[in-house]
Write a protein that holds these residues in place. Structure first.
Motif, short mmCIF file in Angstrom:
data_model
loop_
_atom_site.label_atom_id
_atom_site.label_comp_id
_atom_site.label_asym_id
_atom_site.label_seq_id
_atom_site.Cartn_x
_atom_site.Cartn_y
_atom_site.Cartn_z
N PRO A 129 7.48 -24.04 -3.47
CA PRO A 129 6.21 -23.23 -3.29
C PRO A 129 6.04 -22.21 -3.26
CG PRO A 129 7.36 -23.94 -0.99
CD PRO A 129 8.10 -24.39 -2.42
N THR A 130 5.60 -20.87 -4.30
CA THR A 130 5.57 -19.88 -4.00
C THR A 130 3.88 -19.52 -4.42
OG1 THR A 130 5.88 -19.70 -5.99
CG2 THR A 130 7.78 -19.69 -5.01
N PHE A 131 4.09 -18.14 -4.00
CA PHE A 131 2.24 -17.34 -3.76
C PHE A 131 3.18 -15.74 -4.00
CE2 PHE A 131 -0.89 -16.26 -1.11
CZ PHE A 131 -2.02 -16.36 -1.95
N VAL A 132 2.19 -15.01 -5.52
CA VAL A 132 1.80 -14.28 -5.49
C VAL A 132 1.53 -13.09 -5.95
CG1 VAL A 132 3.89 -12.85 -7.13
CG2 VAL A 132 4.69 -14.70 -6.16
N CYS A 133 1.47 -12.24 -5.40
CA CYS A 133 -0.61 -11.42 -5.79
C CYS A 133 0.18 -10.71 -6.13
CB CYS A 133 -0.99 -11.09 -4.41
SG CYS A 133 -1.86 -12.42 -3.46
N GLY A 134 -0.72 -9.28 -7.37
CA GLY A 134 -0.52 -8.74 -8.33
C GLY A 134 -1.63 -7.83 -7.78
N TYR A 135 -1.05 -6.71 -7.39
CA TYR A 135 -2.65 -5.04 -7.57
C TYR A 135 -2.27 -4.43 -8.28
CZ TYR A 135 -2.77 -8.18 -2.73
OH TYR A 135 -3.18 -9.30 -2.08
N GLN A 184 0.87 -1.08 0.22
CA GLN A 184 0.20 -0.12 -0.35
C GLN A 184 0.78 1.35 0.49
OE1 GLN A 184 -2.99 -0.64 3.25
NE2 GLN A 184 -3.83 -1.70 1.80
N ALA A 185 1.79 0.86 1.05
CA ALA A 185 3.32 2.17 1.02
C ALA A 185 3.45 2.23 -1.06
CB ALA A 185 4.13 2.08 1.18
N LEU A 186 3.56 1.88 -1.32
CA LEU A 186 3.99 1.59 -2.78
C LEU A 186 2.97 2.06 -4.45
CD1 LEU A 186 6.29 -1.37 -3.11
CD2 LEU A 186 7.00 1.22 -2.59
N GLY A 187 1.77 2.77 -3.08
CA GLY A 187 0.41 2.62 -4.09
C GLY A 187 -0.52 1.23 -4.80
N ALA A 188 -0.20 0.57 -4.24
CA ALA A 188 -0.53 -1.07 -4.16
C ALA A 188 -2.80 -0.87 -4.31
CB ALA A 188 -0.87 -1.82 -4.12
N VAL A 189 -3.32 -1.03 -4.37
CA VAL A 189 -4.58 -0.44 -3.82
C VAL A 189 -5.59 -2.64 -3.90
CG1 VAL A 189 -5.20 1.69 -4.00
CG2 VAL A 189 -5.73 0.26 -5.94
N ASP A 190 -6.19 -2.91 -3.52
CA ASP A 190 -7.32 -3.95 -3.60
C ASP A 190 -8.23 -3.76 -4.48
OD1 ASP A 190 -9.23 -1.79 -1.47
OD2 ASP A 190 -8.64 -3.77 -0.38
N ILE A 191 -8.19 -2.66 -5.38
CA ILE A 191 -9.65 -2.25 -6.29
C ILE A 191 -9.20 -2.54 -7.80
CG2 ILE A 191 -11.50 -1.08 -7.04
CD1 ILE A 191 -11.80 0.77 -4.23
N GLY A 192 -9.71 -3.33 -8.50
CA GLY A 192 -9.13 -3.82 -10.03
C GLY A 192 -9.03 -5.11 -10.21
N ASN A 193 -7.99 -5.44 -11.36
CA ASN A 193 -7.89 -6.38 -11.59
C ASN A 193 -6.66 -7.00 -10.90
OD1 ASN A 193 -7.57 -8.49 -13.23
ND2 ASN A 193 -6.27 -7.58 -14.77
N ILE A 194 -7.22 -8.30 -9.47
CA ILE A 194 -6.34 -8.82 -9.03
C ILE A 194 -5.46 -9.80 -9.29
CG2 ILE A 194 -5.52 -9.73 -6.33
CD1 ILE A 194 -7.70 -7.13 -5.44
N SER A 195 -4.26 -10.21 -9.61
CA SER A 195 -4.14 -11.70 -10.11
C SER A 195 -3.13 -12.12 -8.57
CB SER A 195 -3.39 -11.07 -10.80
OG SER A 195 -1.75 -10.79 -10.45
N GLY A 196 -3.56 -13.96 -8.80
CA GLY A 196 -2.46 -14.32 -7.77
C GLY A 196 -1.74 -14.96 -8.94
N GLU A 197 -0.40 -16.26 -8.00
CA GLU A 197 0.01 -17.07 -8.89
C GLU A 197 0.68 -17.76 -7.99
OE1 GLU A 197 3.07 -16.09 -11.76
OE2 GLU A 197 1.07 -14.48 -12.83
#
Length: 142
Positions: free
Chosen positions: A89-95, A70-83
């Motif tokens: 084992p990895t788990f990455v979210c794209g905001y 959030q400090a970098l400007g990420a928001v939880d509205i819009g196209n959220i991706s998860g891989e």
């Protein structure tokens, strides 16, 4: 003439009072270390599966971006991706960002996963290999 005092120890034994570590002791220790590394590896995979059991994109949307994202400007509205991947084992979210047109911000949601995976797998391989070598050494005819 000075003659040495007779000793009562068996021939071929050490004069120190400390018991020596047998090869079979090292085999046992190696197998215990290998078993512990295997359990850590399995536990890491289990934690990863439980973390993303509902699907990575759903978990990313439900949890929202972390404070650092959030400090970098990420928001939880819009196209959220998860891989995710399982090995390692990895788990990455794209905001998406607050400013449109900017690239998405990707957050590693399981940063310790790959480290634990590779370290425990390496320890497992080394300990099991050492135990097998020592076991074969014990079984070989003298």
């Amino acid at each position: 003439m000075n003659t040495p005092a007779p000793t009562s120890r068996a021939p071929g034994t050490s004069s120190s009072s400390q018991p020596s570590v047998e090869s079979s002791d090292w085999v046992f220790i190696s197998w215990i270390i290998a078993a512990a590394a295997f359990l850590l590896w399995v536990l890491n995979e289990a934690v990863h599966v439980v973390t993303v059991r509902e699907g990575p994109q759903y978990v990313c949307a439900r949890n929202g971006p972390s404070d650092s994202a959030q400090a970098l400007g990420a928001v939880d509205i819009g196209n959220i991706s998860g891989e995710r991947t399982f090995f390692p084992p990895t788990f990455v979210c794209g905001y998406p960002t607050q400013i449109g047109g900017q690239p998405s911000i990707f957050v590693d949601m399981y940063p310790a996963g790959p480290w634990i995976f590779w370290i425990s797998l390496s320890v497992l391989a080394l300990a099991a290999g050492l135990a097998l070598v020592l076991t074969c050494e014990d079984l070989s005819p003298q």
